[in-house]
Motif scaffolding. Structure first.
Motif, mmCIF file in Angstrom:
data_model
loop_
_atom_site.group_PDB
_atom_site.id
_atom_site.type_symbol
_atom_site.label_atom_id
_atom_site.label_comp_id
_atom_site.label_asym_id
_atom_site.label_seq_id
_atom_site.Cartn_x
_atom_site.Cartn_y
_atom_site.Cartn_z
ATOM 1 N N TYR A 180 0.845 -1.196 0.000
ATOM 2 C CA TYR A 180 0.000 0.000 0.000
ATOM 3 C C TYR A 180 0.881 1.247 0.000
ATOM 4 O O TYR A 180 2.045 1.194 0.405
ATOM 5 N N GLN A 195 -6.995 2.934 0.434
ATOM 6 C CA GLN A 195 -8.071 3.459 -0.412
ATOM 7 C C GLN A 195 -9.030 2.384 -0.876
ATOM 8 O O GLN A 195 -9.968 2.660 -1.612
ATOM 9 N N GLU A 196 -8.822 1.157 -0.427
ATOM 10 C CA GLU A 196 -9.772 0.110 -0.769
ATOM 11 C C GLU A 196 -11.034 0.276 0.067
ATOM 12 O O GLU A 196 -10.983 0.640 1.241
ATOM 13 N N SER A 197 -12.156 0.026 -0.541
ATOM 14 C CA SER A 197 -13.413 0.118 0.204
ATOM 15 C C SER A 197 -13.527 -1.067 1.151
ATOM 16 O O SER A 197 -12.887 -2.104 0.975
#
Length: 341
Positions: A180, A195-197
């Motif tokens: 990341y 930033q992943e949901s």
């Protein structure tokens, strides 16, 4: 194009001449001597070097002249580019055996220094970008979005910032931080841009595996990275202030305590009077974290109940506030939080 500096050239000359019993000169891409065992020659043009740069081959000088000494001159090539010349003064038949090893060693030293300088430049550039990102207000410009792209950050996506302290990279076999966008704030603090949901908690659990000393604070998912960062940093301050029996803290769970830590509720911070009494600070923290339970606090501190009672009275004597009184404990808690805001 890489260019030799005078300082770099002289450092290399000084290092090599501890092993080579001949004078060594280093010339730049213009054939000017920029490093030499004979300092008085620095700044002069070396004709043998000019010729070596022009032909790309070793040039041997067999007779001393006013502007050059006999010896060998071989181009320094970095990335297929002639960046300078290494010269060894002396009879070419005597110094020729040293030429190849000196040229190779010098090339490696130059490439190593160039790589270190490139890494340092990239680190400074990354630090400058992070400062810009964390202080940004309002909508992101197209320019900033382009600057973020090489770091795998999409400024159009909502972000959760993880504020991580005491993370041991050597105990991270899966190299999770490398998966990341992450930034080093200092030697013991990392920021991770998620930033992943979805729920960040599974990742946090992975990060903490085999990391007994690590602490993680999570901001809320925000359109502004700067806002999520401020939340995560504030939550970390709560974790450091109260030191509960947990490695993770989320801003959404301690938002009131964050606001409380910044509130000017008293003209004088009572807990500040305990800063020089480490045992009293730790006792107050444990008393708060164990919901004012005397037995549980004594067990946690591994002391007798009577010793705990003595410490609580000592806190009262130092601060004027009794931690056994709910309202006064609230004031002491605020003071403790304020120390870390």
């Amino acid at each position: 194009m890489f260019q030799l500096s005078e300082n770099q050239a002289q450092e290399i000359v000084d290092k090599m001449m501890t092993d080579i019993p001949y004078n060594i000169n280093i010339m730049n891409a213009d054939g000017i001597i920029i490093g030499s065992g004979r300092r008085e020659r620095i700044g002069t043009v070396h004709q043998g070097a000019v010729q070596a740069l022009s032909t790309g081959r070793m040039v041997e000088v067999w007779e001393d002249s006013r502007f050059e000494k006999k010896g060998t001159n071989e181009p320094i090539v970095i990335g297929h580019t002639r960046v300078g010349v290494i010269g060894i003064s002396g009879n070419p038949d005597e110094v020729r055996p040293f030429c190849n090893i000196v040229r190779t060693t010098v090339s490696l030293l130059i490439e190593q220094r160039n790589s270190l300088e490139t890494l340092a430049h990239e680190a400074n550039r990354k630090k400058a970008f992070l400062e810009l990102l964390l202080n940004h207000q309002g909508a992101y410009s197209q320019k900033l979005r382009k600057e973020a792209a090489p770091y795998q950050i999409d400024l159009l996506l909502k972000t959760v910032v993880l504020y991580i302290k005491h993370f041991n990279a050597e105990a991270d076999p899966d190299k999770l931080l490398l998966r990341y966008p992450s930034f080093a704030m200092d030697e013991e603090t990392q920021l991770l841009i998620l930033q992943e949901s979805g729920d960040p908690r599974p990742l946090i659990r992975e990060l903490l595996r085999g990391q007994p000393q690590a602490l993680i604070a999570a901001g809320k998912q925000e359109a502004s990275i700067a806002e999520s960062y401020r939340q995560a940093r504030s939550a970390m301050n709560i974790l450091l202030a109260l030191k509960p029996a947990a490695q993770v803290i989320a801003f959404e769970n301690v938002e009131f305590l964050v606001k409380l830590s910044h509130a000017s509720l008293a003209p004088l911070n009572t807990a500040a009077k305990l800063e020089d009494a480490v045992d009293m600070i730790e006792t107050l923290r444990s008393f708060i974290n164990h919901n004012c339970s005397v037995s549980h606090t004594a067990d946690d501190l591994n002391i007798h109940r009577n010793t705990l009672q003595y410490r609580l009275k000592r806190i009262q004597a130092l601060t004027g506030k009794d931690p056994r009184n709910l309202l006064q404990l609230f004031e002491l808690t605020h003071g403790l939080l304020a120390l870390y805001k």
